[in-house]
Design a protein around this motif. Structure first.
Motif, PDB file in Angstrom:
ATOM      1  N   LEU A  57       0.826  -1.205   0.000  1.00 24.19           N
ATOM      2  CA  LEU A  57       0.000   0.000   0.000  1.00 24.19           C
ATOM      3  C   LEU A  57       0.863   1.260   0.000  1.00 24.19           C
ATOM      4  CD1 LEU A  57      -2.740   1.457   0.157  1.00 24.19           C
ATOM      5  CD2 LEU A  57      -2.579   1.278   2.642  1.00 24.19           C
ATOM      6  N   SER A  58       1.887   1.307   0.859  1.00 25.10           N
ATOM      7  CA  SER A  58       2.690   2.528   0.920  1.00 25.10           C
ATOM      8  C   SER A  58       3.416   2.767  -0.398  1.00 25.10           C
ATOM      9  CB  SER A  58       3.670   2.500   2.097  1.00 25.10           C
ATOM     10  OG  SER A  58       4.627   1.492   1.922  1.00 25.10           O
ATOM     11  N   GLY A  59       3.899   1.719  -1.045  1.00 21.71           N
ATOM     12  CA  GLY A  59       4.541   1.874  -2.354  1.00 21.71           C
ATOM     13  C   GLY A  59       3.571   2.431  -3.386  1.00 21.71           C
ATOM     14  N   TRP A  60       2.338   1.940  -3.348  1.00 21.86           N
ATOM     15  CA  TRP A  60       1.297   2.414  -4.252  1.00 21.86           C
ATOM     16  C   TRP A  60       1.013   3.896  -4.004  1.00 21.86           C
ATOM     17  CZ3 TRP A  60      -4.298   3.186  -3.528  1.00 21.86           C
ATOM     18  CH2 TRP A  60      -5.027   3.227  -4.716  1.00 21.86           C
ATOM     19  N   LEU A  61       0.931   4.288  -2.723  1.00 25.87           N
ATOM     20  CA  LEU A  61       0.665   5.683  -2.369  1.00 25.87           C
ATOM     21  C   LEU A  61       1.832   6.591  -2.768  1.00 25.87           C
ATOM     22  CD1 LEU A  61      -0.998   5.141   1.108  1.00 25.87           C
ATOM     23  CD2 LEU A  61      -2.133   5.925  -0.972  1.00 25.87           C
ATOM     24  N   TYR A  62       3.071   6.127  -2.554  1.00 23.79           N
ATOM     25  CA  TYR A  62       4.240   6.918  -2.949  1.00 23.79           C
ATOM     26  C   TYR A  62       4.254   7.125  -4.464  1.00 23.79           C
ATOM     27  CZ  TYR A  62       6.470   6.793   1.656  1.00 23.79           C
ATOM     28  OH  TYR A  62       6.767   6.967   2.984  1.00 23.79           O
ATOM     29  N   THR A  63       3.869   6.106  -5.214  1.00 21.05           N
ATOM     30  CA  THR A  63       3.820   6.226  -6.672  1.00 21.05           C
ATOM     31  C   THR A  63       2.771   7.250  -7.089  1.00 21.05           C
ATOM     32  OG1 THR A  63       4.542   3.935  -6.929  1.00 21.05           O
ATOM     33  CG2 THR A  63       3.465   4.950  -8.821  1.00 21.05           C
ATOM     34  N   ILE A  64       1.609   7.188  -6.454  1.00 23.17           N
ATOM     35  CA  ILE A  64       0.561   8.178  -6.740  1.00 23.17           C
ATOM     36  C   ILE A  64       1.085   9.580  -6.448  1.00 23.17           C
ATOM     37  CG2 ILE A  64      -1.692   9.074  -6.002  1.00 23.17           C
ATOM     38  CD1 ILE A  64      -2.551   6.146  -5.530  1.00 23.17           C
ATOM     39  N   MET A  65       1.728   9.749  -5.274  1.00 16.48           N
ATOM     40  CA  MET A  65       2.232  11.064  -4.885  1.00 16.48           C
ATOM     41  C   MET A  65       3.277  11.565  -5.883  1.00 16.48           C
ATOM     42  SD  MET A  65       4.012  12.394  -1.372  1.00 16.48           S
ATOM     43  CE  MET A  65       2.476  12.477  -0.474  1.00 16.48           C
ATOM     44  N   ARG A  66       4.205  10.699  -6.238  1.00 15.61           N
ATOM     45  CA  ARG A  66       5.246  11.102  -7.173  1.00 15.61           C
ATOM     46  C   ARG A  66       4.640  11.526  -8.504  1.00 15.61           C
ATOM     47  NH1 ARG A  66       7.997   6.445  -9.172  1.00 15.61           N
ATOM     48  NH2 ARG A  66       6.552   6.789 -10.843  1.00 15.61           N
ATOM     49  N   ASN A  67       3.673  10.764  -8.998  1.00 17.24           N
ATOM     50  CA  ASN A  67       3.033  11.100 -10.269  1.00 17.24           C
ATOM     51  C   ASN A  67       2.268  12.414 -10.199  1.00 17.24           C
ATOM     52  OD1 ASN A  67       4.084   8.801 -11.424  1.00 17.24           O
ATOM     53  ND2 ASN A  67       2.231   7.596 -11.136  1.00 17.24           N
ATOM     54  N   ILE A  68       1.569  12.643  -9.093  1.00 16.45           N
ATOM     55  CA  ILE A  68       0.854  13.917  -8.924  1.00 16.45           C
ATOM     56  C   ILE A  68       1.857  15.062  -8.915  1.00 16.45           C
ATOM     57  CG2 ILE A  68      -0.476  15.331  -7.293  1.00 16.45           C
ATOM     58  CD1 ILE A  68      -1.938  12.733  -6.455  1.00 16.45           C
TER      59      ILE A  68
END
Length: 173
Positions: A57-68
Motif C-alpha cells: 500500500l505505501s509503495g502504491w501511495l508513494y507512486t501516486i504522490m510522485r506522479n501527482i
C-alpha cells in the motif's frame, strides 16, 4: 465487522505521516506538502478499486504522490511557457528567466534541524522515528523501552521544539 472500504480508508490514513515527510522532500514547502498529501490520499480513496489487495500500500501511495507531483510540475512549467508569434515561433520558458529565492525556507529548515539535533538522544531518537512514520509500538520495541516512555519522550520533544521554534508558529510545519 467493518466493510472493506472502511478498512482501506483506515489503512490509507495510517500512511499520512510518512507521506507528509516524502511530500516535504519533494516540494520543500510545508503548505505545498500538505496539499500534495491531501491530493494523494483523495486520489487513492477514489481509486481504491485499482489497488490490488495484498500488495504494498505505501509503495502504491508513494507512486501516486510522485506522479501527482510530476504532473503538477509539468502543468506549472507549461502554464509559464508562451508561444512567440514572430516568424520563427520560438518557445520561450519564463522559468529560465525568473529567479526564485528559497533562502527563507532553507533558513527555517536549518533552524528546525538544529533544534532537533539539540535534543538529548533519549528524546531525539524516538521523536525522529515517530517523524519517519514508525508507530509508538515499533519504537518501543526497537529501543527496548516501555510504550508509555516512548509517548512521554515524543511529547516532551515536541513541547521543547514548539517552545524553541515559537517564532515559526504561524507556519504549518
Amino acid at each position: 465487522m467493518e466493510s472493506p472500504d472502511k478498512i482501506f480508508k483506515k489503512e490509507v490514513q495510517t500512511q499520512y505521516r510518512p507521506l507528509r515527510g516524502f511530500a516535504l522532500k519533494l516540494t520543500q514547502d510545508a503548505e505545498d506538502a500538505n496539499d500534495l498529501v491531501q491530493e494523494t490520499m483523495l486520489k487513492a480513496l477514489k481509486n481504491e478499486d485499482k489497488f490490488e489487495k495484498g500488495t504494498n500500500l505505501s509503495g502504491w501511495l508513494y507512486t501516486i504522490m510522485r506522479n501527482i507531483f510530476i504532473n503538477n510540475y509539468r502543468r506549472m512549467v507549461k502554464s509559464q511557457t508562451f508561444v512567440d508569434d514572430t516568424e520563427n515561433q520560438f518557445y520561450i520558458n519564463n522559468i529560465k528567466n525568473a529567479t526564485s529565492n528559497r533562502g527563507e525556507a532553507n533558513m527555517v529548515m536549518q533552524e528546525i534541524n538544529t533544534a532537533v539535533q539539540g535534543l538529548s538522544d533519549n528524546l531525539k531518537t524516538p521523536f525522529l522515528m515517530s517523524y519517519r512514520g514508525y508507530k509508538y509500538e515499533e519504537i518501543a520495541e526497537q529501543l527496548a523501552i516501555p510504550l508509555g516512555t516512548v509517548k512521554i519522550r515524543i511529547h516532551t520533544a515536541r513541547q521543547k521544539l514548539k517552545k524553541q521554534l515559537k517564532v515559526y508558529e504561524h507556519l504549518s510545519i
